[in-house]
Motif scaffolding. Structure first.
Motif, mmCIF file in Angstrom:
data_model
loop_
_atom_site.group_PDB
_atom_site.id
_atom_site.type_symbol
_atom_site.label_atom_id
_atom_site.label_comp_id
_atom_site.label_asym_id
_atom_site.label_seq_id
_atom_site.Cartn_x
_atom_site.Cartn_y
_atom_site.Cartn_z
ATOM 1 N N LEU A 147 0.698 -1.194 0.271
ATOM 2 C CA LEU A 147 -0.119 0.133 0.050
ATOM 3 C C LEU A 147 0.854 1.298 0.057
ATOM 4 O O LEU A 147 0.620 2.367 -0.756
ATOM 5 N N GLY A 148 1.953 1.219 0.776
ATOM 6 C CA GLY A 148 2.974 2.556 0.822
ATOM 7 C C GLY A 148 3.608 2.756 -0.534
ATOM 8 O O GLY A 148 3.651 3.859 -0.960
ATOM 9 N N GLY A 149 3.830 1.772 -1.106
ATOM 10 C CA GLY A 149 4.506 1.640 -2.403
ATOM 11 C C GLY A 149 3.595 2.454 -3.562
ATOM 12 O O GLY A 149 3.977 3.352 -4.279
ATOM 13 N N MET A 150 2.105 1.967 -3.329
ATOM 14 C CA MET A 150 1.298 2.728 -4.380
ATOM 15 C C MET A 150 0.912 4.013 -3.958
ATOM 16 O O MET A 150 0.805 4.813 -4.901
ATOM 17 N N VAL A 151 0.854 4.375 -2.661
ATOM 18 C CA VAL A 151 0.956 5.469 -2.289
ATOM 19 C C VAL A 151 1.757 6.492 -2.831
ATOM 20 O O VAL A 151 1.568 7.687 -3.230
ATOM 21 N N GLY A 152 2.959 6.063 -2.735
ATOM 22 C CA GLY A 152 4.133 6.780 -2.979
ATOM 23 C C GLY A 152 4.106 7.000 -4.712
ATOM 24 O O GLY A 152 4.654 7.903 -5.318
ATOM 25 N N LEU A 153 3.785 5.980 -5.474
ATOM 26 C CA LEU A 153 3.428 5.924 -7.007
ATOM 27 C C LEU A 153 2.531 7.112 -7.193
ATOM 28 O O LEU A 153 2.597 7.732 -8.114
ATOM 29 N N LEU A 154 1.234 7.167 -6.543
ATOM 30 C CA LEU A 154 0.470 8.261 -6.736
ATOM 31 C C LEU A 154 0.997 9.691 -6.464
ATOM 32 O O LEU A 154 0.319 10.562 -7.295
ATOM 33 N N GLY A 155 2.022 9.521 -5.583
ATOM 34 C CA GLY A 155 2.731 11.079 -5.453
ATOM 35 C C GLY A 155 3.512 11.334 -6.428
ATOM 36 O O GLY A 155 3.570 12.552 -6.975
ATOM 37 N N MET A 156 4.133 10.304 -7.320
ATOM 38 C CA MET A 156 4.849 10.589 -8.432
ATOM 39 C C MET A 156 3.809 11.016 -9.500
ATOM 40 O O MET A 156 4.226 11.837 -10.315
ATOM 41 N N ALA A 157 2.659 10.432 -9.588
ATOM 42 C CA ALA A 157 1.852 10.752 -10.563
ATOM 43 C C ALA A 157 1.193 12.211 -10.457
ATOM 44 O O ALA A 157 1.154 12.856 -11.585
ATOM 45 N N GLY A 158 1.018 12.784 -9.226
ATOM 46 C CA GLY A 158 0.717 14.185 -8.992
ATOM 47 C C GLY A 158 1.682 14.797 -9.446
ATOM 48 O O GLY A 158 1.493 16.048 -9.915
ATOM 49 N N THR A 159 3.177 14.642 -9.152
ATOM 50 C CA THR A 159 4.194 15.313 -9.333
ATOM 51 C C THR A 159 4.258 15.551 -10.893
ATOM 52 O O THR A 159 4.531 16.680 -11.387
ATOM 53 N N TRP A 160 4.196 14.561 -11.878
ATOM 54 C CA TRP A 160 3.983 14.616 -13.237
ATOM 55 C C TRP A 160 3.086 15.544 -13.550
ATOM 56 O O TRP A 160 3.117 16.317 -14.497
ATOM 57 N N ARG A 161 1.822 15.258 -13.099
ATOM 58 C CA ARG A 161 0.780 16.125 -13.722
ATOM 59 C C ARG A 161 0.880 17.591 -13.380
ATOM 60 O O ARG A 161 0.457 18.492 -14.068
ATOM 61 N N LEU A 162 1.309 17.968 -12.308
ATOM 62 C CA LEU A 162 1.771 19.197 -11.911
ATOM 63 C C LEU A 162 2.669 19.940 -12.696
ATOM 64 O O LEU A 162 2.491 21.078 -13.230
ATOM 65 N N ALA A 163 3.741 19.228 -12.837
ATOM 66 C CA ALA A 163 4.648 19.742 -13.588
ATOM 67 C C ALA A 163 4.385 19.994 -15.051
ATOM 68 O O ALA A 163 4.657 21.023 -15.698
ATOM 69 N N ARG A 164 3.632 19.078 -15.550
ATOM 70 C CA ARG A 164 3.130 19.147 -16.880
ATOM 71 C C ARG A 164 2.145 20.288 -16.953
ATOM 72 O O ARG A 164 1.996 20.969 -18.065
#
Length: 547
Positions: A112-129
């Motif tokens: 679960l922690g790994g998937m939450v971390g991956l969700l944070g990476m997706a948010g970083t990508w979307r915001l930078a984009r």
């Protein structure tokens, strides 16, 4: 603008470094990277050990479920250690999953922690984009994925990574709101309220998301006052914006108290938690610069120093490039300025810089590197990505393939080197130090390494194998092997079969399983039969005490 002569054949590499390929390529690369990271998480999450925070956090989640299961009558969760000061959103979700998961309790938490971390990476990508372009988004995602402090904490850290994930999605929604001022869509306002509530339901420090959005809105109002020649139009917009955003607060409150029911027992409890964390007591010492220093007596420069020593060189280079281009933009403003995008960039820069600057001024109690400030890594990655994107654009506009390759080749080499380093450290990525510190070999005895005790898992498995080999490949069910653990007992005993029994005194033990934090492994004499090592540095040992 880069001009490509269609009569001259070009390789795909030439077209990439010259910026001539469609920008959608970088979206494809980002999606491919996210998918690859998801697969990597699924393949490697069982490798991560149990850190010394996890047992109490798991118990807290179970007690919160008991609170709801008892019809809000079982209040034992609010007397358990000091965990009531934290929201329990992640811990409750993990406890619920534990009931249906075919995996063990801690393995479920790590997945679960790994998937939450991956969700944070997706948010970083979307915001930078959003604030840059597709290339910026890919760079930000790549830089965050290559940050060992973020990636290494994803699996075991039950507070700081979920909080970082919530904060980056709050920033993303804030940037979308800025684009639609003065009347953002109700869906954005509602979404911001929900994500803010989940973030507050992890840590009360989520109020920073409100501060960041408020500062950006003030910047918008200042621009309105400048363009319309007075404060009256800005005041009218301020009232309209406040009325539009105000419903987000009750939504956030409802979501927060669902994840953090202690906040509902008394209206002032969140304020008490905030004041408590402003000067949170931690009566231990921190290894810094080769000396053990009380946590409340660390120098004000501790946090920026640890960031400088533990952030990858690639990310630091991107921050330097961003600082240079930002300075140039202040000295020589561009002729055409997208004011909304400038506000969005300011929002992210504020989220990256303000927490560190505040820590420098307020000098709070800090310890264990910058783990409590992991939430600044996603905005830092975005700022660094903006720096690299601007550098890439400057090189591509020069029409020189040589200069483009001079940027692309070392960038690629740095990425490959960082991937190799993280793979060699696995599953202890979080102990990483960059070359400024001399790597983890240079940091040994100068700064903290495996302060979580995650390496005790590998040491325990090595002990199991050693004893089995000693007994001809199998340990009898009636046998008893006495173990003393220097570290958190669960971090080792969870991975040992029932024939291994934990004892409270080393004199009673057959074997010692010890981390190397504070030289704990040197306090007992015995033959070293196994070591957990990375880059020549010992993180945990197993000693035979029977002689």
């Amino acid at each position: 603008m880069t001009v490509i002569d269609p009569r001259v054949p070009q390789s795909a590499f030439d077209r990439v470094v010259a910026g001539a390929l469609p920008r959608s390529l970088f979206d494809d690369l980002a999606l491919g990277l996210l998918l690859s990271l998801g697969v990597l998480i699924l393949l490697t999450f069982p490798n991560y050990g149990i850190i010394w925070d996890e047992e109490v956090q798991r118990t807290y989640g179970l007690l919160l479920l008991d609170y709801y299961g008892s019809g809000l009558r079982d209040l034992s969760a609010f007397d358990y250690d000091n965990l009531y000061l934290y929201g329990g959103g992640f811990d409750m979700a993990a406890a619920l999953l534990e009931r249906v998961s075919p995996l063990g309790a801690y393995e479920t938490r790590h997945l679960l922690g790994g998937m939450v971390g991956l969700l944070g990476m997706a948010g970083t990508w979307r915001l930078a984009r959003l604030i840059g372009d597709e290339r910026t988004g890919f760079f930000a995602l790549l830089l965050l994925a290559l940050s060992p402090a973020y990636y290494g904490h994803m699996f075991s850290n039950p507070k700081d990574i979920p909080f970082a994930c919530g904060m980056i999605w709050c920033l993303h929604l804030s940037a979308l709101i800025l684009r639609e001022l003065p009347r953002p869509r109700w869906g954005l306002v509602l979404g911001f309220g929900i994500v803010l509530g989940l973030t507050l339901g992890t840590r009360i420090g989520g109020v920073l998301a409100v501060f960041f959005l408020g500062a950006a809105v003030l910047g918008h109002l200042g621009r309105v006052a400048a363009l319309r020649g007075g404060f009256a139009p800005a005041a009218r917009q301020a009232a309209a914006i406040a009325l539009r955003l105000l419903p987000a607060l009750p939504v956030a409150w409802i979501v927060m108290i669902l994840a953090w029911p202690w906040a509902h027992l008394d209206f002032l409890n969140p304020v008490r938690a905030f004041l408590k964390f402003s000067a949170f007591p931690w009566p231990n010492e921190v290894l810094y610069g080769g000396r053990w220093i009380p946590a409340d007596d660390l120098p004000a420069t501790y946090l920026p120093t640890m960031l400088g020593l533990q952030l990858p060189e690639l990310l630091l280079a991107g921050l330097v490039a961003a600082a240079w281009f930002g300075f140039r933009a202040l000295v020589r403003p561009p002729l055409v300025v997208d004011a909304t995008r400038r506000l969005q960039v300011g929002l992210v820069a504020l989220a990256a810089v303000f927490p560190v600057a505040y820590a420098l001024v307020s000098h709070p109690v800090l310890y264990n590197g910058f783990r409590h400030f992991l939430f600044v890594l996603p905005p830092l990655a975005i700022v660094a990505a903006l720096g690299f994107d601007r550098l890439w654009a400057a090189v591509a506009d020069n029409r020189s393939r040589l200069r483009a390759r001079l940027l692309a080749l070392p960038f690629t080499a740095a990425v490959v080197a960082q991937v190799w380093t993280m793979a060699a450290l696995h599953p202890y990525e979080y102990v990483y130090y960059n070359r400024l510190a001399g790597g983890i070999a240079g940091a040994e005895w100068r700064y903290e390494l495996d302060y979580w005790g995650a390496a005790l898992r590998e040491a325990a498995l090595a002990l199991d194998e050693y004893v089995a080999n000693e007994r001809g490949g199998r340990i009898g069910t009636a046998e008893r092997v006495r173990v003393f653990v220097c570290g958190h007992p669960t971090s080792a005993m969870y991975f040992l079969p029932p024939q291994f029994r934990l004892v409270g005194e080393p004199e009673q033990a057959d074997f010692l399983v010890s981390w190397t934090q504070a030289g704990c492994n040197f306090t007992m004499f015995g033959q070293v039969v196994a070591e957990v090592r990375r880059f020549g540095v010992t993180l945990a040992v197993v000693k035979d005490l029977r002689e």
